[in-house]
Design an enzyme around this catalytic site. Sequence first.
Site, mmCIF file in Angstrom:
data_model
loop_
_atom_site.group_PDB
_atom_site.id
_atom_site.type_symbol
_atom_site.label_atom_id
_atom_site.label_comp_id
_atom_site.label_asym_id
_atom_site.label_seq_id
_atom_site.Cartn_x
_atom_site.Cartn_y
_atom_site.Cartn_z
ATOM 1 C CB THR A 17 49.020 41.716 25.497
ATOM 2 O OG1 THR A 17 47.593 41.521 25.594
ATOM 3 C CG2 THR A 17 49.359 42.385 24.177
ATOM 4 C CG LEU A 43 52.477 44.962 33.815
ATOM 5 C CD1 LEU A 43 51.736 44.819 35.146
ATOM 6 C CD2 LEU A 43 52.523 46.424 33.383
ATOM 7 C CE1 TYR A 160 38.190 41.975 33.967
ATOM 8 C CE2 TYR A 160 36.032 40.973 34.255
ATOM 9 C CZ TYR A 160 37.318 40.926 33.758
ATOM 10 O OH TYR A 160 37.739 39.815 33.062
ATOM 11 C CB ALA A 161 30.967 43.938 34.297
ATOM 12 C CB ALA A 162 31.539 49.119 32.905
ATOM 13 C CB SER A 163 36.492 47.733 31.321
ATOM 14 O OG SER A 163 36.770 46.431 31.822
HETATM 15 N N1 LIG Z 1 40.145 33.868 34.182
HETATM 16 C C1 LIG Z 1 38.879 34.102 33.963
HETATM 17 O O1 LIG Z 1 38.008 33.407 34.506
HETATM 18 C C2 LIG Z 1 38.451 35.188 33.008
HETATM 19 C C3 LIG Z 1 37.079 35.391 32.866
HETATM 20 C C4 LIG Z 1 36.644 36.379 31.991
HETATM 21 C C5 LIG Z 1 37.562 37.110 31.257
HETATM 22 N N2 LIG Z 1 38.890 36.900 31.409
HETATM 23 C C6 LIG Z 1 39.799 37.732 30.611
HETATM 24 O O2 LIG Z 1 40.825 36.924 30.063
HETATM 25 C C7 LIG Z 1 42.024 37.694 29.914
HETATM 26 C C8 LIG Z 1 43.175 36.975 30.597
HETATM 27 O O3 LIG Z 1 42.870 36.886 32.004
HETATM 28 P P1 LIG Z 1 43.599 35.913 33.029
HETATM 29 O O4 LIG Z 1 42.534 35.203 33.754
HETATM 30 O O5 LIG Z 1 44.671 35.178 32.348
HETATM 31 O O6 LIG Z 1 44.192 37.008 34.031
HETATM 32 P P2 LIG Z 1 45.621 37.132 34.706
HETATM 33 O O7 LIG Z 1 45.467 38.118 35.804
HETATM 34 O O8 LIG Z 1 46.167 35.782 35.026
HETATM 35 O O9 LIG Z 1 46.492 37.760 33.522
HETATM 36 C C9 LIG Z 1 46.364 39.100 33.108
HETATM 37 C C10 LIG Z 1 47.745 39.581 32.710
HETATM 38 O O10 LIG Z 1 47.638 40.926 32.211
HETATM 39 C C11 LIG Z 1 48.800 41.611 32.623
HETATM 40 N N3 LIG Z 1 48.581 43.062 32.648
HETATM 41 C C12 LIG Z 1 47.748 43.741 33.458
HETATM 42 N N4 LIG Z 1 47.871 45.054 33.253
HETATM 43 C C13 LIG Z 1 48.802 45.207 32.277
HETATM 44 C C14 LIG Z 1 49.380 46.338 31.653
HETATM 45 N N5 LIG Z 1 49.023 47.596 31.992
HETATM 46 N N6 LIG Z 1 50.318 46.146 30.701
HETATM 47 C C15 LIG Z 1 50.705 44.886 30.362
HETATM 48 N N7 LIG Z 1 50.190 43.773 30.933
HETATM 49 C C16 LIG Z 1 49.261 43.942 31.895
HETATM 50 C C17 LIG Z 1 49.060 41.081 34.031
HETATM 51 O O11 LIG Z 1 50.381 41.353 34.464
HETATM 52 C C18 LIG Z 1 48.726 39.609 33.896
HETATM 53 O O12 LIG Z 1 49.862 38.839 33.605
HETATM 54 C C19 LIG Z 1 41.717 39.065 30.528
HETATM 55 O O13 LIG Z 1 41.384 39.978 29.509
HETATM 56 C C20 LIG Z 1 40.527 38.788 31.409
HETATM 57 O O14 LIG Z 1 39.753 39.944 31.614
HETATM 58 C C21 LIG Z 1 39.355 35.963 32.286
#
Ligand SMILES: NC(=O)c1ccc[n+]([C@@H]2O[C@H](COP(=O)([O-])OP(=O)(O)OC[C@H]3O[C@@H](n4cnc5c(N)ncnc54)[C@H](O)[C@@H]3O)[C@@H](O)[C@H]2O)c1
Length: 254
Positions: A17, A43, A160-163
């Site tokens: 996802t 999405l 976000y951190a809480a989630s």
């Molecule tokens: N990039 C970082 O530094 C970092 C740090 C800590 C944690 N994370 C975690 O890593 C994971 C990936 O993050 P990323 O950096 O690739 O972020 P990103 O924003 O590039 O990707 C997140 C994706 O989730 C999709 N999304 C959001 N809401 C949605 C929904 N309701 N239904 C379906 N898809 C949905 C978005 O469209 C997006 O493509 C996340 O869980 C994020 O919290 C990332």
Amino acid sequence: MAWDLGAGLDGRVVVVTGASGGIGSATTAAFAAAGARVVAVDLDTDRIGAALAREQVEPALSIAADLSRIDSHADLLEQVSALGPVYALVHCAAVLRRRADVRDITEEDWDVQLDTNLKASFFLCRSVAESMRAAGTQGRIVTFSSQGWWTGGFGGSVVYAASKGGIVSMSRGLARTYGPFGITVNTIAPGQAKTHMLLDGIQPEVLDRMTAETPLGRIGEPSEVAGVAVFLASQHASFVSGATLNVSGGFLMY
Ligand SMILES: NC(=O)c1ccc[n+]([C@@H]2O[C@H](COP(=O)([O-])OP(=O)(O)OC[C@H]3O[C@@H](n4cnc5c(N)ncnc54)[C@H](O)[C@@H]3O)[C@@H](O)[C@H]2O)c1
């Protein structure tokens, strides 16, 4: 045991996802390279297609779903089942709404982030785990937390951190629940990976400070997180469950 240094993922159905996001698209590419049949979920299928074209990878199937709508999950899993039983779920999708001033956080900010990041994660992971249990698949579930689960977040990300704290507790609970069926549940907690989510709206000085405090001295590449997801789904991690893997270049050490 006879060692095979492959990941053991050849032909397996792996659902990723957040597949049009930075880490999700890199993860899709990594699983495809390991021989998995990847179902890419986000999405919008056009955005999945564009992101995966940049990664030069074709998923076995792309599905548009708003995962915050719990009632979309049954239809999603129905579409996935056309490929066969799910072996792994790598659940990257999440949202971050930065609010530099904590007093600006609204109830809607709270609901959007908790609904998408935590509530949807529970129901999706449970549905996938139940499908594995029904099929007798000793499958893998990989959830995504963040350094924020430990630090409380930087750059206006307390909700976000809480989630993401909830993701760690929830994943441990699911690991206990589904372990008896041979299903592992693990969490990846990235530090800073070069994606839209990290870079959008963060103050440059916050990012510079975090990078300066990272022993490896740089922000991570999404592929450096993706490889950890492949490890957790591979045969090499068969006795790893309930773990939270810190992937932060040493920014945190635990
Ligand atoms: N990039 C970082 O530094 C970092 C740090 C800590 C944690 N994370 C975690 O890593 C994971 C990936 O993050 P990323 O950096 O690739 O972020 P990103 O924003 O590039 O990707 C997140 C994706 O989730 C999709 N999304 C959001 N809401 C949605 C929904 N309701 N239904 C379906 N898809 C949905 C978005 O469209 C997006 O493509 C996340 O869980 C994020 O919290 C990332």
